[in-house]
Design a protein around this motif. Structure first.
Motif, mmCIF file in Angstrom:
data_model
loop_
_atom_site.group_PDB
_atom_site.id
_atom_site.type_symbol
_atom_site.label_atom_id
_atom_site.label_comp_id
_atom_site.label_asym_id
_atom_site.label_seq_id
_atom_site.Cartn_x
_atom_site.Cartn_y
_atom_site.Cartn_z
ATOM 1 N N HIS A 1 52.619 -1.444 8.940
ATOM 2 C CA HIS A 1 53.315 -2.139 7.851
ATOM 3 C C HIS A 1 54.195 -3.281 8.330
ATOM 4 N N LYS A 2 55.043 -3.017 9.288
ATOM 5 C CA LYS A 2 56.074 -3.996 9.658
ATOM 6 C C LYS A 2 55.484 -5.330 10.125
ATOM 7 N N SER A 3 54.565 -5.289 11.067
ATOM 8 C CA SER A 3 54.031 -6.534 11.617
ATOM 9 C C SER A 3 53.053 -7.218 10.666
ATOM 10 N N ALA A 4 52.181 -6.454 10.040
ATOM 11 C CA ALA A 4 51.205 -7.053 9.123
ATOM 12 C C ALA A 4 51.891 -7.621 7.888
ATOM 13 N N ALA A 5 52.919 -6.929 7.410
ATOM 14 C CA ALA A 5 53.662 -7.404 6.246
ATOM 15 C C ALA A 5 54.340 -8.740 6.538
ATOM 16 N N ALA A 6 54.918 -8.866 7.732
ATOM 17 C CA ALA A 6 55.581 -10.115 8.104
ATOM 18 C C ALA A 6 54.580 -11.266 8.154
ATOM 19 N N GLU A 7 53.392 -10.991 8.664
ATOM 20 C CA GLU A 7 52.349 -12.025 8.720
ATOM 21 C C GLU A 7 51.946 -12.477 7.320
ATOM 22 N N SER A 8 51.715 -11.518 6.446
ATOM 23 C CA SER A 8 51.268 -11.845 5.097
ATOM 24 C C SER A 8 52.339 -12.599 4.322
ATOM 25 N N ARG A 9 53.587 -12.176 4.474
ATOM 26 C CA ARG A 9 54.689 -12.832 3.772
ATOM 27 C C ARG A 9 54.869 -14.263 4.258
ATOM 28 N N ASN B 1 54.391 -17.618 1.922
ATOM 29 C CA ASN B 1 55.555 -18.500 1.833
ATOM 30 C C ASN B 1 55.247 -19.894 2.374
ATOM 31 N N GLY B 2 54.272 -19.965 3.279
ATOM 32 C CA GLY B 2 53.918 -21.250 3.862
ATOM 33 C C GLY B 2 53.355 -22.243 2.857
ATOM 34 N N LYS C 1 62.665 -17.589 -7.022
ATOM 35 C CA LYS C 1 61.467 -16.768 -6.984
ATOM 36 C C LYS C 1 61.144 -16.305 -5.570
ATOM 37 N N ARG C 2 61.428 -17.147 -4.574
ATOM 38 C CA ARG C 2 61.174 -16.744 -3.192
ATOM 39 C C ARG C 2 62.058 -15.564 -2.811
ATOM 40 N N ALA C 3 63.321 -15.619 -3.227
ATOM 41 C CA ALA C 3 64.236 -14.506 -2.941
ATOM 42 C C ALA C 3 63.753 -13.234 -3.643
ATOM 43 N N GLU C 4 63.277 -13.383 -4.872
ATOM 44 C CA GLU C 4 62.756 -12.237 -5.616
ATOM 45 C C GLU C 4 61.497 -11.684 -4.949
ATOM 46 N N ILE D 1 45.056 -20.835 -1.458
ATOM 47 C CA ILE D 1 45.483 -19.463 -1.166
ATOM 48 C C ILE D 1 44.309 -18.506 -1.332
ATOM 49 N N THR D 2 43.616 -18.630 -2.464
ATOM 50 C CA THR D 2 42.496 -17.734 -2.751
ATOM 51 C C THR D 2 41.371 -17.900 -1.738
ATOM 52 N N ARG D 3 41.104 -19.135 -1.334
ATOM 53 C CA ARG D 3 40.027 -19.395 -0.378
ATOM 54 C C ARG D 3 40.309 -18.717 0.961
ATOM 55 N N GLU D 4 41.539 -18.793 1.427
ATOM 56 C CA GLU D 4 41.881 -18.181 2.708
ATOM 57 C C GLU D 4 41.848 -16.659 2.613
#
Length: 382
Positions: free
Chosen positions: A23-31, A35-36, A44-47, A119-122
């Motif tokens: 969870h910890k590492s994969a979640a950071a990557e996805s977030r 955000n990129g 909304k970003r804070a939420e 986003i969807t394509r990636e």
């Protein structure tokens, strides 16, 4: 201040919770990935960060290996983008937003220049790298049903329409995207179930009831947030109040009874699954276990994130008392500003409707100028 007591859904759920070790590492990557794209305002970003969507994925897919767990996180985060944009749109515009996601999911070469398309394509490229044919087909269909339902939900919101319980149940199953999340089980588990299994009545009941269990819990826990934003029309509590004349507390209590009864049906129905042979039975059992992880994981996550209860999370966890927040009063201009901000973040395409209209207007002005310039000598003689 109005308040209501949450039903104790945990006490009626015998399913065992678990979390994903990645969870910890994969979640950071996805977030960081989502955000990129810079599609969120600061608020909304804070939420988005506080909501801990990836933690929900950890509860829901505790069995997924690292790369596949990361893709499941990407899916939930992509849905967050679609959902946040469509929440401020009417039915037609919400459907258009959803179609961007769906068009790219079907054909990765489709492009309108929007960030959502990118986003969807990636996301699609990572998912389809390992997803088997049946999984791809079912995932796309559940996403198509989701997009259609989101458009209907937006239209009902504009009309202030509250559905009856049967109609609402059907809409909620689709607009929750839970079916799409279930479709990812085959990807996360690296299995490929045949249609004879997926279409079996008992298997379908387990999927439907598992989806309802997730949705009813989500509705009960999210009611306060939704009512404060004027979005509570798409909620089981509002449906029960409208259909049965309940007050809010009675509706919450009744939702708890429905949840408990449905949980009992789910547990009993699992025992009725037929056998398709040792290998397939093992895959079916793992899939049904995954439904259970989603159900109990959703309950646990709801009290680990401030998404629903904010700063009162610990008090609500201890007392189950929810004090309703003041309803936010939005003027028409507020809605327009929010919609334009979301639309701007959604797409930078020069071929947007607004850009096309501006271009046409520009061409007309140029044409009129040329006509005037050509006939200017004549005009001067008059």
């Amino acid at each position: 201040m109005q308040q209501f007591a949450l039903p104790d859904l945990h006490s009626t759920c015998p399913l065992k919770d678990a979390t994903n070790p990645h969870h910890k590492s994969a979640a950071a990557e996805s977030r960081a990935w989502i955000n990129g794209f810079k599609v969120f305002s600061d608020e909304k970003r804070a939420e988005f960060i506080a909501g801990s969507n990836e933690l929900l994925v950890s509860h829901a897919y505790p069995f997924a290996p690292y790369e596949r767990f990361r893709v499941c996180c990407d899916f939930i985060n992509t849905l967050f983008v679609v959902d946040e944009i469509s929440d401020v749109q009417n039915g037609k515009d919400a459907l258009s937003t959803g179609m961007i996601y769906l068009n790219v999911l079907k054909d990765p070469s489709w492009d309108d220049g929007s960030k959502l398309a990118q986003i969807t394509r990636e996301f699609r490229s990572r998912l389809y790298k390992f997803a088997k044919p049946n999984c791809q087909r079912r995932f796309y269909q559940t996403c198509a049903d989701y997009v259609d339902a989101v458009g209907k939900e937006a239209e009902y919101r504009v009309q202030s329409k509250v559905l009856d319980l049967v109609s609402y149940t059907k809409l909620r199953r689709d607009n929750s995207a839970v079916y799409a999340c279930f479709a990812l089980f085959e990807y996360a588990l690296d299995i490929d179930l045949p249609d004879e299994v997926v279409e079996h009545p008992t298997f379908k009941n387990l999927q439907d009831w598992g989806c309802d269990l997730v949705c009813w819990a989500n509705d009960v826990y999210s009611y306060d947030v939704e009512q404060s934003k004027g979005l509570e029309g798409n909620n089981i509590l509002t449906v029960l109040m409208e259909a049965k004349g309940f007050n809010l507390q009675e509706a919450a209590d009744n939702a708890g009874v429905l949840f408990g009864d449905l949980m009992s049906c789910f547990i009993a129905e699992r025992k009725k699954l037929p056998s398709w042979g040792p290998d397939l039975d093992r895959d079916v059992s793992r899939y049904v276990d995954a439904i259970g992880h989603w159900v109990v994981g959703n309950l646990c996550w709801s009290f680990e994130t401030p998404r629903y209860f904010g700063s009162a999370l610990e008090d609500v966890k201890r007392t189950r008392i929810v004090k309703l927040r003041p309803r936010k009063v939005k003027t028409k201009s507020d809605e327009i500003v929010l919609y334009e901000r979301q639309t701007k973040n959604l797409s930078r395409s020069p071929f947007s409707v607004r850009s096309v209209r501006a271009s046409i207007s520009y061409l007309l002005i140029c044409a009129l100028f040329l006509v005037y310039f050509y006939h200017a000598p004549r005009f001067n003689l008059l």
